[in-house]
Design a protein around this motif. Structure first.
Motif, short mmCIF file in Angstrom:
data_model
loop_
_atom_site.label_atom_id
_atom_site.label_comp_id
_atom_site.label_asym_id
_atom_site.label_seq_id
_atom_site.Cartn_x
_atom_site.Cartn_y
_atom_site.Cartn_z
N MET A 1 1.00 -1.05 -0.46
CA MET A 1 0.27 0.14 0.25
C MET A 1 1.17 1.28 0.18
N PRO A 2 0.80 2.14 -0.79
CA PRO A 2 1.37 3.54 -1.06
C PRO A 2 1.29 4.43 0.23
N ASN A 3 2.42 4.50 0.80
CA ASN A 3 2.32 5.62 1.75
C ASN A 3 0.87 7.05 2.04
N VAL A 4 0.62 6.60 2.82
CA VAL A 4 -0.98 7.83 2.15
C VAL A 4 -0.81 8.46 3.46
N SER A 5 -1.24 10.24 3.17
CA SER A 5 -0.96 11.25 3.36
C SER A 5 -2.08 12.13 4.33
N PRO A 6 -2.08 12.41 5.70
CA PRO A 6 -3.10 12.94 5.81
C PRO A 6 -4.54 13.30 5.26
N PHE A 7 -5.84 13.65 6.02
CA PHE A 7 -6.80 13.64 5.39
C PHE A 7 -7.12 15.34 6.00
N HIS A 8 -8.23 15.56 5.46
CA HIS A 8 -8.72 16.75 5.49
C HIS A 8 -10.61 16.40 5.26
N ILE A 9 -11.19 17.10 6.77
CA ILE A 9 -12.25 17.23 6.25
C ILE A 9 -12.82 18.33 7.66
N ALA A 10 -14.29 18.65 6.39
CA ALA A 10 -15.03 19.55 7.91
C ALA A 10 -15.97 19.35 7.15
N ILE A 11 -16.95 19.21 8.82
CA ILE A 11 -17.96 18.84 8.87
C ILE A 11 -19.35 20.12 9.59
N SER A 34 -8.47 27.96 16.53
CA SER A 34 -9.67 27.83 16.34
C SER A 34 -10.41 29.35 16.05
N SER A 35 -11.54 28.93 16.19
CA SER A 35 -12.06 31.45 16.04
C SER A 35 -13.52 30.70 16.66
N ASP A 36 -14.94 31.60 16.63
CA ASP A 36 -15.94 31.59 16.85
C ASP A 36 -16.95 30.88 16.43
N HIS A 37 -16.39 30.20 15.09
CA HIS A 37 -16.99 29.62 13.99
C HIS A 37 -16.76 27.63 13.75
N TRP A 38 -15.44 28.11 14.17
CA TRP A 38 -15.17 25.98 13.87
C TRP A 38 -13.55 26.20 14.96
N VAL A 39 -13.57 24.82 14.52
CA VAL A 39 -12.33 24.46 15.87
C VAL A 39 -11.69 23.56 14.94
N ASP A 40 -10.37 23.22 14.55
CA ASP A 40 -9.53 22.54 14.31
C ASP A 40 -8.95 21.38 15.14
N PHE A 41 -9.04 19.93 14.90
CA PHE A 41 -8.61 18.38 15.44
C PHE A 41 -7.88 17.82 14.61
N ASN A 42 -7.30 17.04 15.69
CA ASN A 42 -6.15 16.08 15.10
C ASN A 42 -7.23 15.23 15.63
N LEU A 43 -7.36 14.33 14.23
CA LEU A 43 -8.15 13.49 15.18
C LEU A 43 -7.22 12.15 14.08
N PHE A 44 -6.30 11.49 14.81
CA PHE A 44 -5.45 10.62 14.76
C PHE A 44 -4.61 10.55 13.16
N GLY A 45 -3.88 11.80 13.49
CA GLY A 45 -2.91 12.38 12.51
C GLY A 45 -3.42 13.04 11.17
N HIS A 46 -5.20 12.89 11.73
CA HIS A 46 -5.42 13.62 10.44
C HIS A 46 -6.64 14.92 10.60
N GLN A 47 -6.70 16.40 9.91
CA GLN A 47 -7.65 17.60 10.45
C GLN A 47 -8.86 17.60 10.17
#
Length: 141
Positions: A1-11, A34-47
């Motif tokens: 399997m090729p090396n996989v880069s982290p993904f980004h998902i916004a929900i 973060s801001s008052d409308h969004w927050v970034d998290f590290n979800l098992f190495g993914h954004q």
């Protein structure tokens, strides 16, 4: 399997503070920018970014049958290392997470055998976490 880069998902979430606490305290995600409308998290190495969106009364989950279970659509999640799945599932149970589909072994003895579980975040977004003994089975037919 090729090396996989982290993904980004916004929900979308209609309850930013409640979801912020869920991802930080229940899923143990490290909080980033973060801001008052969004927050970034590290979800098992993914954004993962939760974005505020007013609640819609017309957004219901759809389900498709998979291996005898009703799988919620849409959903998102992470493929975990095999040795991480069970302890993570047990930690979620100890924190009172209610599962849509309890942790179990899907497609047992078949191509694509995997451990999987489904649950909702406080905004009703469906999450799936899965793991393969052989990650080479991830895209097997």
């Amino acid at each position: 399997m090729p090396n996989v880069s982290p993904f980004h998902i916004a929900i979308p979430v209609y309850n930013l503070d409640e979801c912020r606490a869920f991802y930080r305290d229940i899923l143990n995600c490290e909080e980033g920018r973060s801001s008052d409308h969004w927050v970034d998290f590290n979800l098992f190495g993914h954004q993962l970014v939760i974005h505020y969106k007013p609640k819609s009364e017309t957004e219901d989950l759809h389900h498709n049958p998979v291996d005898g279970h009703d799988v919620p659509v849409p959903h998102y999640g992470v493929v975990l290392p095999w040795d991480t799945f069970r302890p993570f599932a047990e930690e979620l149970k100890s924190k009172g997470v209610e599962f849509i589909i309890e942790p179990y072994l899907r497609f047992e003895g078949q191509v694509g055998e995997q451990a999987t579980m489904f649950f909702l975040d406080p905004a009703g977004n469906a999450l799936e976490f899965k793991a393969f003994k052989d990650v080479g089975q991830l895209f097997a037919k």
